[in-house]
Design a protein around this motif. Structure first.
Motif, PDB file in Angstrom:
ATOM      1  N   ARG A 137     -46.089  46.963  40.705  1.00 40.97           N
ATOM      2  CA  ARG A 137     -45.989  45.813  39.580  1.00 40.97           C
ATOM      3  C   ARG A 137     -47.318  45.647  38.927  1.00 40.97           C
ATOM      4  N   HIS A 138     -47.212  44.918  37.809  1.00 45.42           N
ATOM      5  CA  HIS A 138     -48.156  44.495  37.029  1.00 45.42           C
ATOM      6  C   HIS A 138     -48.647  43.008  36.635  1.00 45.42           C
ATOM      7  N   ALA A 139     -49.559  42.631  36.305  1.00 46.54           N
ATOM      8  CA  ALA A 139     -49.806  41.334  35.799  1.00 46.54           C
ATOM      9  C   ALA A 139     -50.926  41.163  34.617  1.00 46.54           C
ATOM     10  N   TYR A 140     -50.595  40.149  34.119  1.00 49.72           N
ATOM     11  CA  TYR A 140     -51.749  39.620  33.029  1.00 49.72           C
ATOM     12  C   TYR A 140     -51.717  38.204  33.210  1.00 49.72           C
ATOM     13  N   VAL A 141     -52.960  37.657  32.862  1.00 47.42           N
ATOM     14  CA  VAL A 141     -53.336  36.164  32.871  1.00 47.42           C
ATOM     15  C   VAL A 141     -53.296  35.862  31.387  1.00 47.42           C
ATOM     16  N   GLN A 142     -52.928  34.717  31.260  1.00 48.92           N
ATOM     17  CA  GLN A 142     -52.983  34.191  29.888  1.00 48.92           C
ATOM     18  C   GLN A 142     -53.817  32.640  29.986  1.00 48.92           C
ATOM     19  N   VAL A 143     -54.918  32.465  29.462  1.00 52.07           N
ATOM     20  CA  VAL A 143     -55.567  31.084  29.534  1.00 52.07           C
ATOM     21  C   VAL A 143     -54.962  30.438  28.426  1.00 52.07           C
ATOM     22  N   ALA A 144     -54.394  29.223  28.955  1.00 54.05           N
ATOM     23  CA  ALA A 144     -53.788  28.236  27.704  1.00 54.05           C
ATOM     24  C   ALA A 144     -54.842  27.326  27.158  1.00 54.05           C
ATOM     25  N   ARG A 145     -55.800  26.856  28.050  1.00 51.62           N
ATOM     26  CA  ARG A 145     -56.959  26.052  27.609  1.00 51.62           C
ATOM     27  C   ARG A 145     -58.048  26.112  28.668  1.00 51.62           C
ATOM     28  N   ALA A 146     -59.335  26.168  27.797  1.00 52.75           N
ATOM     29  CA  ALA A 146     -60.305  26.418  28.706  1.00 52.75           C
ATOM     30  C   ALA A 146     -61.574  25.769  27.717  1.00 52.75           C
ATOM     31  N   ALA A 147     -62.644  25.293  28.798  1.00 56.79           N
ATOM     32  CA  ALA A 147     -63.897  24.706  28.011  1.00 56.79           C
ATOM     33  C   ALA A 147     -65.202  25.546  28.474  1.00 56.79           C
TER      34      ALA A 147
ATOM     35  N   GLY B  50     -55.356  23.984  41.644  1.00 57.24           N
ATOM     36  CA  GLY B  50     -56.182  24.951  42.738  1.00 57.24           C
ATOM     37  C   GLY B  50     -55.123  25.732  43.549  1.00 57.24           C
ATOM     38  N   LYS B  51     -53.892  25.799  42.829  1.00 61.27           N
ATOM     39  CA  LYS B  51     -53.052  26.886  43.586  1.00 61.27           C
ATOM     40  C   LYS B  51     -52.076  27.502  42.492  1.00 61.27           C
ATOM     41  N   LEU B  52     -51.421  28.627  42.993  1.00 61.53           N
ATOM     42  CA  LEU B  52     -50.570  29.133  41.958  1.00 61.53           C
ATOM     43  C   LEU B  52     -49.040  28.724  42.229  1.00 61.53           C
TER      44      LEU B  52
ATOM     45  N   GLU C  84     -41.796  37.450  37.926  1.00 62.72           N
ATOM     46  CA  GLU C  84     -42.405  36.017  38.346  1.00 62.72           C
ATOM     47  C   GLU C  84     -43.284  35.484  37.400  1.00 62.72           C
ATOM     48  N   LEU C  85     -43.150  33.994  37.150  1.00 62.53           N
ATOM     49  CA  LEU C  85     -44.110  33.409  36.503  1.00 62.53           C
ATOM     50  C   LEU C  85     -44.856  32.397  37.161  1.00 62.53           C
ATOM     51  N   TYR C  86     -46.106  32.211  37.278  1.00 60.13           N
ATOM     52  CA  TYR C  86     -46.998  31.257  38.096  1.00 60.13           C
ATOM     53  C   TYR C  86     -47.789  30.516  37.006  1.00 60.13           C
ATOM     54  N   ALA C  87     -47.992  29.152  37.067  1.00 53.13           N
ATOM     55  CA  ALA C  87     -49.116  28.487  36.663  1.00 53.13           C
ATOM     56  C   ALA C  87     -50.017  27.791  37.738  1.00 53.13           C
ATOM     57  N   THR C  88     -51.163  27.567  37.077  1.00 51.56           N
ATOM     58  CA  THR C  88     -52.125  26.864  37.977  1.00 51.56           C
ATOM     59  C   THR C  88     -53.058  26.105  36.959  1.00 51.56           C
ATOM     60  N   VAL C  89     -53.739  24.863  37.678  1.00 50.87           N
ATOM     61  CA  VAL C  89     -54.609  24.401  36.899  1.00 50.87           C
ATOM     62  C   VAL C  89     -56.018  24.395  37.853  1.00 50.87           C
TER      63      VAL C  89
ATOM     64  N   LYS D 288     -38.476  22.766  32.728  1.00 56.10           N
ATOM     65  CA  LYS D 288     -38.681  21.985  33.820  1.00 56.10           C
ATOM     66  C   LYS D 288     -40.145  21.583  33.612  1.00 56.10           C
ATOM     67  N   ASN D 289     -40.586  20.190  34.327  1.00 54.02           N
ATOM     68  CA  ASN D 289     -41.637  19.830  34.290  1.00 54.02           C
ATOM     69  C   ASN D 289     -42.516  20.143  35.751  1.00 54.02           C
ATOM     70  N   PHE D 290     -43.494  20.917  35.579  1.00 49.73           N
ATOM     71  CA  PHE D 290     -44.141  20.746  36.943  1.00 49.73           C
ATOM     72  C   PHE D 290     -45.448  19.897  36.710  1.00 49.73           C
ATOM     73  N   SER D 291     -45.634  18.989  37.726  1.00 49.72           N
ATOM     74  CA  SER D 291     -46.912  18.327  37.610  1.00 49.72           C
ATOM     75  C   SER D 291     -48.251  18.964  37.757  1.00 49.72           C
ATOM     76  N   GLU D 292     -49.360  18.261  37.351  1.00 56.23           N
ATOM     77  CA  GLU D 292     -50.414  18.765  37.432  1.00 56.23           C
ATOM     78  C   GLU D 292     -51.005  19.264  38.979  1.00 56.23           C
ATOM     79  N   ALA D 293     -50.362  17.899  39.884  1.00 57.29           N
ATOM     80  CA  ALA D 293     -50.605  18.135  41.442  1.00 57.29           C
ATOM     81  C   ALA D 293     -50.107  19.300  41.934  1.00 57.29           C
ATOM     82  N   GLU D 294     -48.837  19.625  41.467  1.00 58.74           N
ATOM     83  CA  GLU D 294     -48.072  21.027  42.181  1.00 58.74           C
ATOM     84  C   GLU D 294     -49.113  22.218  41.607  1.00 58.74           C
ATOM     85  N   LYS D 295     -49.712  22.268  40.567  1.00 60.28           N
ATOM     86  CA  LYS D 295     -50.561  23.572  40.338  1.00 60.28           C
ATOM     87  C   LYS D 295     -52.010  23.244  40.434  1.00 60.28           C
TER      88      LYS D 295
END
Length: 83
Positions: free
Chosen positions: A73-83, A31-33, A53-58, A22-29
């Motif tokens: 519950r536990h969590a981890y953060v994965q950074v997909a792209r950064a500068a 500044g928010k989870l 539960e899997l969340y994405a953000t920009v 499924k595509n989730f637009s950048e606008a949906e992500k």
């Protein structure tokens, strides 16, 4: 096209594997989870056969988000792209 693919074992042995996308637009992500995968498919997320539960953000420079974990519950953060 940007693709993020993860594999999870199902919560029970013997369940037939499922695949969905499924595509989730950048606008949906922005500044928010945004919930993108969940066991019940709520909020338009992809339904998975696991108690995850899997969340994405920009985030932009200086942006932050917070997520309160449920008890035990536990969590981890994965950074997909950064500068």
């Amino acid at each position: 096209m940007h693709l993020y693919q993860i594999w999870m074992l199902p919560e029970k042995q013997g369940l037939k594997p499922v695949y969905d996308q499924k595509n989730f637009s950048e606008a949906e992500k922005r500044g928010k989870l945004r919930l993108v995968a969940s066991p019940d498919g709520r909020e338009g997320s992809v339904k998975i056969r696991q108690n995850n539960e899997l969340y994405a953000t920009v985030l932009g420079s200086g942006d932050t988000v917070k997520h309160a974990l449920k008890k035990d519950r536990h969590a981890y953060v994965q950074v997909a792209r950064a500068a």
